[in-house]
Design an enzyme around this catalytic site. Structure first.
Site, PDB file in Angstrom:
ATOM      1  N   THR A  44      57.841  72.176  16.777  1.00  0.00           N
ATOM      2  CA  THR A  44      58.825  71.060  17.292  1.00  0.00           C
ATOM      3  C   THR A  44      59.230  70.334  16.170  1.00  0.00           C
ATOM      4  OG1 THR A  44      59.134  69.656  19.224  1.00  0.00           O
ATOM      5  CG2 THR A  44      57.142  69.307  17.859  1.00  0.00           C
ATOM      6  N   LYS A  82      61.355  73.280  13.030  1.00  0.00           N
ATOM      7  CA  LYS A  82      61.670  74.529  13.623  1.00  0.00           C
ATOM      8  C   LYS A  82      62.535  75.347  12.749  1.00  0.00           C
ATOM      9  CE  LYS A  82      61.992  73.235  18.662  1.00  0.00           C
ATOM     10  NZ  LYS A  82      62.818  73.277  19.857  1.00  0.00           N
ATOM     11  N   ASN A 124      60.640  78.489  17.295  1.00  0.00           N
ATOM     12  CA  ASN A 124      59.636  77.533  18.014  1.00  0.00           C
ATOM     13  C   ASN A 124      58.245  77.864  18.459  1.00  0.00           C
ATOM     14  OD1 ASN A 124      60.394  79.097  20.430  1.00  0.00           O
ATOM     15  ND2 ASN A 124      60.258  77.375  21.707  1.00  0.00           N
ATOM     16  N   ASP A 164      63.212  79.406  23.599  1.00  0.00           N
ATOM     17  CA  ASP A 164      63.616  78.155  24.257  1.00  0.00           C
ATOM     18  C   ASP A 164      64.832  79.019  25.120  1.00  0.00           C
ATOM     19  OD1 ASP A 164      62.348  75.967  23.387  1.00  0.00           O
ATOM     20  OD2 ASP A 164      63.622  75.509  21.915  1.00  0.00           O
ATOM     21  N   ALA A 174      75.498  71.261  20.306  1.00  0.00           N
ATOM     22  CA  ALA A 174      75.785  72.222  19.174  1.00  0.00           C
ATOM     23  C   ALA A 174      74.377  72.221  18.223  1.00  0.00           C
ATOM     24  CB  ALA A 174      76.940  72.010  18.405  1.00  0.00           C
ATOM     25  N   GLY A 175      73.583  71.582  18.658  1.00  0.00           N
ATOM     26  CA  GLY A 175      72.236  71.340  18.040  1.00  0.00           C
ATOM     27  C   GLY A 175      71.282  72.557  18.454  1.00  0.00           C
ATOM     28  N   GLY A 176      70.002  72.384  18.004  1.00  0.00           N
ATOM     29  CA  GLY A 176      68.919  73.431  18.171  1.00  0.00           C
ATOM     30  C   GLY A 176      68.876  74.332  19.626  1.00  0.00           C
ATOM     31  N   ARG A 187      79.630  70.111  13.139  1.00  0.00           N
ATOM     32  CA  ARG A 187      78.386  70.947  13.860  1.00  0.00           C
ATOM     33  C   ARG A 187      78.860  71.666  14.829  1.00  0.00           C
ATOM     34  NH1 ARG A 187      72.384  69.251  15.135  1.00  0.00           N
ATOM     35  NH2 ARG A 187      73.192  67.244  15.833  1.00  0.00           N
TER      36      ARG A 187
HETATM   37  P1  NDP Z   1      69.425  68.345  18.372  1.00  0.00           P
HETATM   38  O1  NDP Z   1      69.244  66.994  17.802  1.00  0.00           O
HETATM   39  O2  NDP Z   1      69.353  69.318  17.440  1.00  0.00           O
HETATM   40  O3  NDP Z   1      70.897  68.280  18.927  1.00  0.00           O
HETATM   41  C1  NDP Z   1      71.397  67.143  19.605  1.00  0.00           C
HETATM   42  C2  NDP Z   1      72.731  67.278  20.432  1.00  0.00           C
HETATM   43  O4  NDP Z   1      73.133  66.369  21.213  1.00  0.00           O
HETATM   44  C3  NDP Z   1      73.855  67.550  19.650  1.00  0.00           C
HETATM   45  O5  NDP Z   1      74.853  68.522  19.859  1.00  0.00           O
HETATM   46  C4  NDP Z   1      74.354  66.146  19.226  1.00  0.00           C
HETATM   47  O6  NDP Z   1      75.671  66.150  19.067  1.00  0.00           O
HETATM   48  C5  NDP Z   1      74.443  65.799  20.680  1.00  0.00           C
HETATM   49  N1  NDP Z   1      74.388  64.278  21.121  1.00  0.00           N
HETATM   50  C6  NDP Z   1      73.199  63.528  21.059  1.00  0.00           C
HETATM   51  N2  NDP Z   1      73.500  62.220  21.441  1.00  0.00           N
HETATM   52  C7  NDP Z   1      74.793  62.214  21.769  1.00  0.00           C
HETATM   53  C8  NDP Z   1      75.760  61.425  22.374  1.00  0.00           C
HETATM   54  N3  NDP Z   1      75.345  60.011  22.465  1.00  0.00           N
HETATM   55  N4  NDP Z   1      76.990  61.769  22.609  1.00  0.00           N
HETATM   56  C9  NDP Z   1      77.392  63.167  22.205  1.00  0.00           C
HETATM   57  N5  NDP Z   1      76.476  63.906  21.934  1.00  0.00           N
HETATM   58  C10 NDP Z   1      75.438  63.708  21.707  1.00  0.00           C
HETATM   59  O7  NDP Z   1      68.453  68.525  19.537  1.00  0.00           O
HETATM   60  P2  NDP Z   1      68.029  69.735  20.314  1.00  0.00           P
HETATM   61  O8  NDP Z   1      69.242  70.564  20.365  1.00  0.00           O
HETATM   62  O9  NDP Z   1      66.843  70.140  19.682  1.00  0.00           O
HETATM   63  O10 NDP Z   1      67.699  69.102  21.693  1.00  0.00           O
HETATM   64  C11 NDP Z   1      68.535  68.708  22.719  1.00  0.00           C
HETATM   65  C12 NDP Z   1      67.876  68.324  24.047  1.00  0.00           C
HETATM   66  O11 NDP Z   1      67.665  69.594  24.356  1.00  0.00           O
HETATM   67  C13 NDP Z   1      66.701  67.480  23.836  1.00  0.00           C
HETATM   68  O12 NDP Z   1      66.884  66.528  24.989  1.00  0.00           O
HETATM   69  C14 NDP Z   1      65.611  68.324  24.062  1.00  0.00           C
HETATM   70  O13 NDP Z   1      64.404  67.764  24.478  1.00  0.00           O
HETATM   71  C15 NDP Z   1      66.090  69.164  25.110  1.00  0.00           C
HETATM   72  N6  NDP Z   1      65.230  70.689  24.766  1.00  0.00           N
HETATM   73  C16 NDP Z   1      64.822  70.991  26.097  1.00  0.00           C
HETATM   74  C17 NDP Z   1      64.067  72.156  26.176  1.00  0.00           C
HETATM   75  C18 NDP Z   1      63.292  72.699  27.351  1.00  0.00           C
HETATM   76  O14 NDP Z   1      62.743  73.750  27.469  1.00  0.00           O
HETATM   77  N7  NDP Z   1      63.829  72.183  28.513  1.00  0.00           N
HETATM   78  C19 NDP Z   1      63.748  72.786  24.952  1.00  0.00           C
HETATM   79  C20 NDP Z   1      64.419  72.486  23.887  1.00  0.00           C
HETATM   80  C21 NDP Z   1      65.066  71.376  23.761  1.00  0.00           C
HETATM   81  P3  NDP Z   1      76.441  65.777  17.698  1.00  0.00           P
HETATM   82  O15 NDP Z   1      76.363  67.004  16.847  1.00  0.00           O
HETATM   83  O16 NDP Z   1      77.752  65.049  17.762  1.00  0.00           O
HETATM   84  O17 NDP Z   1      75.480  64.802  16.838  1.00  0.00           O
END
Ligand code: NDP
Length: 291
Positions: free
Chosen positions: A67, A71, A92, A107, A133-135, A161
């Site tokens: 985690t 990752k 993961n 995931d 657009a994150g992980g 991103r």
């Molecule tokens: P990352 O940090 O890789 O990506 C976060 C994403 O959220 C980015 O696209 C970011 O946009 C966006 N973001 C965050 N804050 C804001 C905001 N205030 N306004 C607009 N966009 C925002 O995180 P992960 O992708 O790893 O995780 C994302 C979510 O998914 C988490 O809540 C995590 O707990 C959940 N998750 C759930 C799983 C499950 O099994 N249910 C498994 C894996 C993750 P920007 O690029 O603009 O910063």
């Protein structure tokens, strides 16, 4: 029968890991299956990841979850990557086969499995919108494309991103499905054509439970499935808003349990008792909320 005090070990490497509830779920699965296995949370700082990965072999562990913040960095310490983990660019779950450390990503697979099992939703031929657009978005987007969505729109605040993720997702589908990026500026209106709307951002994640993605669901068709990757709280403000409009919803617990179920099977070779895993996870999260 002689006593057997030897445990098989799996767990998670991360920082921080104190609030990671995955072990509660996996250990419920081990107990239900009568397996003498343990799942341990290891607090591993980035500079110790290489040594920790070597320790997997030294200790004869059966696998590990990764985690935040490991990752992506873990890829340098593996012998092989599954095609999906390679496409997603993150791992993961590590399984160990013939002494080799093999990186997987469960995931997105968990996400698709949850939609199929819990909502009867098959992504093949469907049109999807994904916030983020994150992980998580890379994993969900990859598996949606592999499952045959015909259109995928990634909506993200950071243009750089968002565009990078979409470029990488296009390589996954190799022309099989249309993928495009839309910058998130102001309120994003869910399009009337979408069959699926997924929040893959961390907006609404505990402790920021009052936060709500700035979206307008008023044009959505009545059967558009709204899914939140955020699992704590299970009912996010986005899901509450979707329910209020009568839209079908699915919470992030479904994805979390399903990705754990897939990892359980990779490690043990057995199908777990999913209901026991889900129940244990719910109890752990609700206890944490009220504690
Ligand atoms: P990352 O940090 O890789 O990506 C976060 C994403 O959220 C980015 O696209 C970011 O946009 C966006 N973001 C965050 N804050 C804001 C905001 N205030 N306004 C607009 N966009 C925002 O995180 P992960 O992708 O790893 O995780 C994302 C979510 O998914 C988490 O809540 C995590 O707990 C959940 N998750 C759930 C799983 C499950 O099994 N249910 C498994 C894996 C993750 P920007 O690029 O603009 O910063």
């Amino acid at each position: 029968m002689p006593a057997d005090y030897k445990h098989e070990l799996v767990g998670v490497f991360g920082q921080p890991v104190a609030e990671n509830p995955t072990g509660v779920m996996q250990e419920a699965g081990f107990a239900a299956a009568g397996l003498n296995w343990r799942y341990l949370n290891f607090e591993i700082p980035p500079e110790k990841l290489g040594e920790a990965m070597k320790a997997l072999r030294v200790l004869g562990m059966r696998g590990i979850n990764l985690t935040i913040p490991h990752k992506v960095a873990v890829i340098d310490h593996l012998d092989e990557l599954s095609p999906e983990a390679r496409a997603i660019g993150a791992v993961n779950t590590v399984r160990i086969a013939d002494g080799k450390l093999i990186g997987e990503n469960t995931d997105g697979k968990g996400f698709v499995r949850g939609m199929r099992l819990d909502r009867g939703f098959d992504p093949a031929g469907k049109r999807a919108v994904m916030l983020g657009a994150g992980g998580a978005a890379r994993a969900v987007g990859t598996e949606l494309l592999l499952a045959g969505v015909c259109e995928l729109v990634a909506v993200n605040r950071s243009i750089e991103r968002g565009e990078k993720t979409v470029r990488d997702l296009r390589a996954v589908c190799a022309g099989g499905g249309a993928v495009r990026f839309e910058p998130w500026r102001g309120t994003y209106a869910a399009p009337a054509w979408a069959d699926l709307f997924v929040n893959c951002t961390s907006i609404g994640l505990y402790p920021h439970v009052e936060a709500m993605p700035d979206v307008d669901l008023s044009r959505a068709k009545p059967d558009m499935l709204v899914v939140d990757a955020v699992f704590n709280p299970p009912e996010t403000r986005l899901l509450a808003a979707a329910k209020k409009r009568g839209l079908p919803t699915l919470d992030g617990l479904s994805m979390l349990v399903c990705q754990g179920v897939i990892a359980f099977k990779m490690w043990t070779g057995r199908d777990p008792d999913e209901a026991a895993m889900k129940q244990a996870l719910r109890e752990a999260l609700f206890a944490a909320d009220s504690g």
